[in-house]
Structure formats: C-alpha cells, structure tokens
Design a protein around this motif. Sequence first.
Motif, PDB file in Angstrom:
ATOM      1  N   ILE A  57      19.234  -5.718  21.529  1.00  0.00           N
ATOM      2  CA  ILE A  57      17.948  -5.119  21.935  1.00  0.00           C
ATOM      3  C   ILE A  57      17.119  -4.736  20.714  1.00  0.00           C
ATOM      4  O   ILE A  57      15.931  -5.056  20.626  1.00  0.00           O
ATOM      5  N   PHE A  58      17.759  -4.045  19.759  1.00  0.00           N
ATOM      6  CA  PHE A  58      17.013  -3.616  18.570  1.00  0.00           C
ATOM      7  C   PHE A  58      16.550  -4.818  17.747  1.00  0.00           C
ATOM      8  O   PHE A  58      15.465  -4.789  17.169  1.00  0.00           O
ATOM      9  N   PHE A  59      17.363  -5.872  17.676  1.00  0.00           N
ATOM     10  CA  PHE A  59      16.975  -7.075  16.942  1.00  0.00           C
ATOM     11  C   PHE A  59      15.793  -7.748  17.631  1.00  0.00           C
ATOM     12  O   PHE A  59      14.799  -8.087  16.995  1.00  0.00           O
ATOM     13  N   ALA A  60      15.891  -7.935  18.935  1.00  0.00           N
ATOM     14  CA  ALA A  60      14.849  -8.634  19.694  1.00  0.00           C
ATOM     15  C   ALA A  60      13.527  -7.862  19.710  1.00  0.00           C
ATOM     16  O   ALA A  60      12.457  -8.471  19.710  1.00  0.00           O
ATOM     17  N   PHE A  61      13.610  -6.552  19.731  1.00  0.00           N
ATOM     18  CA  PHE A  61      12.397  -5.724  19.819  1.00  0.00           C
ATOM     19  C   PHE A  61      12.142  -4.965  18.523  1.00  0.00           C
ATOM     20  O   PHE A  61      11.609  -3.855  18.540  1.00  0.00           O
ATOM     21  N   SER A  62      12.492  -5.579  17.400  1.00  0.00           N
ATOM     22  CA  SER A  62      12.364  -4.886  16.108  1.00  0.00           C
ATOM     23  C   SER A  62      10.914  -4.506  15.783  1.00  0.00           C
ATOM     24  O   SER A  62      10.660  -3.420  15.264  1.00  0.00           O
ATOM     25  N   LYS A  63       9.966  -5.355  16.105  1.00  0.00           N
ATOM     26  CA  LYS A  63       8.566  -5.038  15.795  1.00  0.00           C
ATOM     27  C   LYS A  63       8.032  -3.897  16.656  1.00  0.00           C
ATOM     28  O   LYS A  63       7.439  -2.949  16.122  1.00  0.00           O
ATOM     29  N   PRO A  64       8.216  -3.927  17.975  1.00  0.00           N
ATOM     30  CA  PRO A  64       7.755  -2.771  18.766  1.00  0.00           C
ATOM     31  C   PRO A  64       8.467  -1.471  18.357  1.00  0.00           C
ATOM     32  O   PRO A  64       7.840  -0.410  18.339  1.00  0.00           O
ATOM     33  N   ILE A  65       9.751  -1.572  18.010  1.00  0.00           N
ATOM     34  CA  ILE A  65      10.471  -0.367  17.572  1.00  0.00           C
ATOM     35  C   ILE A  65       9.906   0.114  16.242  1.00  0.00           C
ATOM     36  O   ILE A  65       9.719   1.319  16.040  1.00  0.00           O
ATOM     37  N   ALA A  66       9.590  -0.815  15.340  1.00  0.00           N
ATOM     38  CA  ALA A  66       8.991  -0.450  14.057  1.00  0.00           C
ATOM     39  C   ALA A  66       7.664   0.260  14.272  1.00  0.00           C
ATOM     40  O   ALA A  66       7.355   1.255  13.601  1.00  0.00           O
ATOM     41  N   MET A  67       6.887  -0.243  15.212  1.00  0.00           N
ATOM     42  CA  MET A  67       5.605   0.396  15.529  1.00  0.00           C
ATOM     43  C   MET A  67       5.827   1.783  16.113  1.00  0.00           C
ATOM     44  O   MET A  67       5.129   2.736  15.762  1.00  0.00           O
ATOM     45  N   PRO A  69      15.924   5.788  11.168  1.00  0.00           N
ATOM     46  CA  PRO A  69      16.352   6.390  12.442  1.00  0.00           C
ATOM     47  C   PRO A  69      17.133   5.437  13.348  1.00  0.00           C
ATOM     48  O   PRO A  69      17.949   5.891  14.148  1.00  0.00           O
ATOM     49  N   THR A  70      16.923   4.122  13.206  1.00  0.00           N
ATOM     50  CA  THR A  70      17.700   3.204  14.044  1.00  0.00           C
ATOM     51  C   THR A  70      19.177   3.251  13.662  1.00  0.00           C
ATOM     52  O   THR A  70      20.045   3.238  14.541  1.00  0.00           O
ATOM     53  N   MET A  71      19.478   3.322  12.368  1.00  0.00           N
ATOM     54  CA  MET A  71      20.877   3.439  11.953  1.00  0.00           C
ATOM     55  C   MET A  71      21.439   4.789  12.382  1.00  0.00           C
ATOM     56  O   MET A  71      22.589   4.879  12.819  1.00  0.00           O
ATOM     57  N   LEU A  72      20.640   5.823  12.293  1.00  0.00           N
ATOM     58  CA  LEU A  72      21.100   7.148  12.737  1.00  0.00           C
ATOM     59  C   LEU A  72      21.396   7.144  14.230  1.00  0.00           C
ATOM     60  O   LEU A  72      22.308   7.840  14.690  1.00  0.00           O
ATOM     61  N   PHE A  73      20.661   6.352  14.977  1.00  0.00           N
ATOM     62  CA  PHE A  73      20.904   6.197  16.414  1.00  0.00           C
ATOM     63  C   PHE A  73      22.293   5.611  16.649  1.00  0.00           C
ATOM     64  O   PHE A  73      23.054   6.099  17.480  1.00  0.00           O
ATOM     65  N   TYR A  74      22.635   4.565  15.898  1.00  0.00           N
ATOM     66  CA  TYR A  74      23.965   3.962  16.022  1.00  0.00           C
ATOM     67  C   TYR A  74      25.056   4.960  15.621  1.00  0.00           C
ATOM     68  O   TYR A  74      26.099   5.043  16.266  1.00  0.00           O
ATOM     69  N   ILE A  75      24.806   5.678  14.552  1.00  0.00           N
ATOM     70  CA  ILE A  75      25.780   6.668  14.077  1.00  0.00           C
ATOM     71  C   ILE A  75      25.991   7.754  15.133  1.00  0.00           C
ATOM     72  O   ILE A  75      27.120   8.208  15.348  1.00  0.00           O
ATOM     73  N   ALA A  76      24.923   8.153  15.807  1.00  0.00           N
ATOM     74  CA  ALA A  76      25.048   9.171  16.864  1.00  0.00           C
ATOM     75  C   ALA A  76      25.948   8.678  17.999  1.00  0.00           C
ATOM     76  O   ALA A  76      26.788   9.435  18.506  1.00  0.00           O
ATOM     77  N   PHE A  77      25.786   7.417  18.384  1.00  0.00           N
ATOM     78  CA  PHE A  77      26.661   6.861  19.427  1.00  0.00           C
ATOM     79  C   PHE A  77      28.106   6.831  18.958  1.00  0.00           C
ATOM     80  O   PHE A  77      29.020   7.177  19.710  1.00  0.00           O
ATOM     81  N   GLY A  78      28.328   6.401  17.731  1.00  0.00           N
ATOM     82  CA  GLY A  78      29.679   6.379  17.192  1.00  0.00           C
ATOM     83  C   GLY A  78      30.293   7.767  17.157  1.00  0.00           C
ATOM     84  O   GLY A  78      31.461   7.959  17.524  1.00  0.00           O
ATOM     85  N   GLY A  79      29.507   8.748  16.750  1.00  0.00           N
ATOM     86  CA  GLY A  79      29.988  10.129  16.731  1.00  0.00           C
ATOM     87  C   GLY A  79      30.297  10.659  18.121  1.00  0.00           C
ATOM     88  O   GLY A  79      31.271  11.393  18.318  1.00  0.00           O
ATOM     89  N   MET A  80      29.494  10.257  19.086  1.00  0.00           N
ATOM     90  CA  MET A  80      29.732  10.668  20.471  1.00  0.00           C
ATOM     91  C   MET A  80      31.068  10.116  20.975  1.00  0.00           C
ATOM     92  O   MET A  80      31.874  10.836  21.560  1.00  0.00           O
ATOM     93  N   PHE A  81      31.301   8.839  20.717  1.00  0.00           N
ATOM     94  CA  PHE A  81      32.574   8.232  21.119  1.00  0.00           C
ATOM     95  C   PHE A  81      33.745   8.909  20.406  1.00  0.00           C
ATOM     96  O   PHE A  81      34.780   9.174  21.010  1.00  0.00           O
ATOM     97  N   ALA A  82      33.585   9.154  19.120  1.00  0.00           N
ATOM     98  CA  ALA A  82      34.657   9.759  18.330  1.00  0.00           C
ATOM     99  C   ALA A  82      35.011  11.147  18.849  1.00  0.00           C
ATOM    100  O   ALA A  82      36.192  11.498  18.965  1.00  0.00           O
ATOM    101  N   THR A  83      34.018  11.931  19.195  1.00  0.00           N
ATOM    102  CA  THR A  83      34.266  13.274  19.720  1.00  0.00           C
ATOM    103  C   THR A  83      35.011  13.208  21.049  1.00  0.00           C
ATOM    104  O   THR A  83      35.969  13.952  21.270  1.00  0.00           O
ATOM    105  N   GLY A  84      34.595  12.300  21.910  1.00  0.00           N
ATOM    106  CA  GLY A  84      35.275  12.146  23.201  1.00  0.00           C
ATOM    107  C   GLY A  84      36.720  11.709  23.037  1.00  0.00           C
ATOM    108  O   GLY A  84      37.624  12.220  23.698  1.00  0.00           O
ATOM    109  N   TYR A 120      19.892  -3.555  10.374  1.00  0.00           N
ATOM    110  CA  TYR A 120      20.714  -2.510  11.000  1.00  0.00           C
ATOM    111  C   TYR A 120      21.286  -2.989  12.330  1.00  0.00           C
ATOM    112  O   TYR A 120      22.420  -2.675  12.671  1.00  0.00           O
ATOM    113  N   ALA A 121      20.488  -3.749  13.087  1.00  0.00           N
ATOM    114  CA  ALA A 121      20.938  -4.234  14.400  1.00  0.00           C
ATOM    115  C   ALA A 121      22.147  -5.153  14.263  1.00  0.00           C
ATOM    116  O   ALA A 121      23.076  -5.095  15.071  1.00  0.00           O
TER     117      ALA A 121
END
Length: 191
Positions: free
Chosen positions: A108-118, A55-70, A140-141
């Motif tokens: 952010i995702f790199f620094a907080f990888s463990k809390p995000i994993a949890m 889901p973290t990679m999908l999060f990045y893809i969603a942002f990229g898709g948002m920019f692309a649509t705009g 992914y970060a």
Amino acid sequence: MNKDKNVLTNSLLKTSAFVKITGAVIGVLSTIIDGILINRFLGNDAMSAYGLATPTMLFYIAFGGMFATGIQSIVGNAIGKGDKETINKTYTSTIIFSVILSTILGVIFFAFSKPIAMLLGAKGEAAALLEETANYIKGYAICAPLAILQYVLIVYVMLEGKGSLVTIGAASLFVIDIVGDILNVFVFKKG
C-alpha cells in the motif's frame, strides 16, 4: 520454587532492559548518521525529503512494537504456567500475521507513495520534494516486513534467554547501515 521464578524474572528483566536500551541507542545513532550523510553529501532537499518520509518508518516500528508488547504479555504468562502449546501457537500466529500485515502495508505504501508524500507535506511550497519523498517512502515500504518482523523476533530471542544475540544483531545492523549509507551516497549517488 517461588525464589527460582523471581531469579529468572529478575535476570530476564535486566537482560531485556540492557538489550532494549542498547537497541534504542544504536537506532538513534543510525538515524543521526543517516541525517549527517544525507544533508552533507546529498543536500538540503534530500534531507527535507528524508525528514518528510520518516513517519512512514515510524509507523512500521509502531506496529512492530505493538506486536512485541502483545507477545511479551501472552508468552510471558504462558512461560510462567509452563504452557508450551500456547507459546508455540503465539509465536507461529504472530510471525504469520506480522509477515502478512507488513507485506500488505508495504504494498500500500509503495503503491500510494506520492499521495502519502503529499499528505506528509510534500506539496505547496515543498512540491519540489514530492518525487524524492515518494522514493524514500518506497524504500521504507520495501523494508516494511523486515522492520516489523525484527521486533517480533527480538522478543522470541529474548525469551529464549539469548539477549547477547540481539545485541550482536543490532551492532551488525548498525555497521551494515553505515556501509549502506556510504555506498548509497558515494557509489550510487542516491538519497
């Protein structure tokens, strides 16, 4: 003049549809191959960690898709009006903003990888997956700027009428992904 615009629009739409479908198919195939190699050669825990981190990679893809649509909306309108200044400003500001935002997100995702994993489920009965899931999130970060920027750049290339270049790039990325997977599994012995 109106007939010329319709021909241009139809041609651009057909090319865009082909490129987007091809890119989606290549993306799905890459994910399937990743999953097969991870599960078969690295085991169920690695596959579970990969699944939790996806889901973290999908999060990045969603942002990229948002920019692309705009971009498509703004630049498409500007192309129709022949407004080169708006086109150039939109390209420049989108690239700058994409790089800045994706870098911030990656850090952010790199620094907080463990809390995000949890947060994604590597806790409780799955606590043994915490370290490996966090490592996937870190991987992914590191790629976040490229993951987001690729969607922005695809729009630029498409609007320049060079859809074949995008298809060649996607096919090349597919080959690089497979070679990278094989090296990662057999040479580096990592997830």
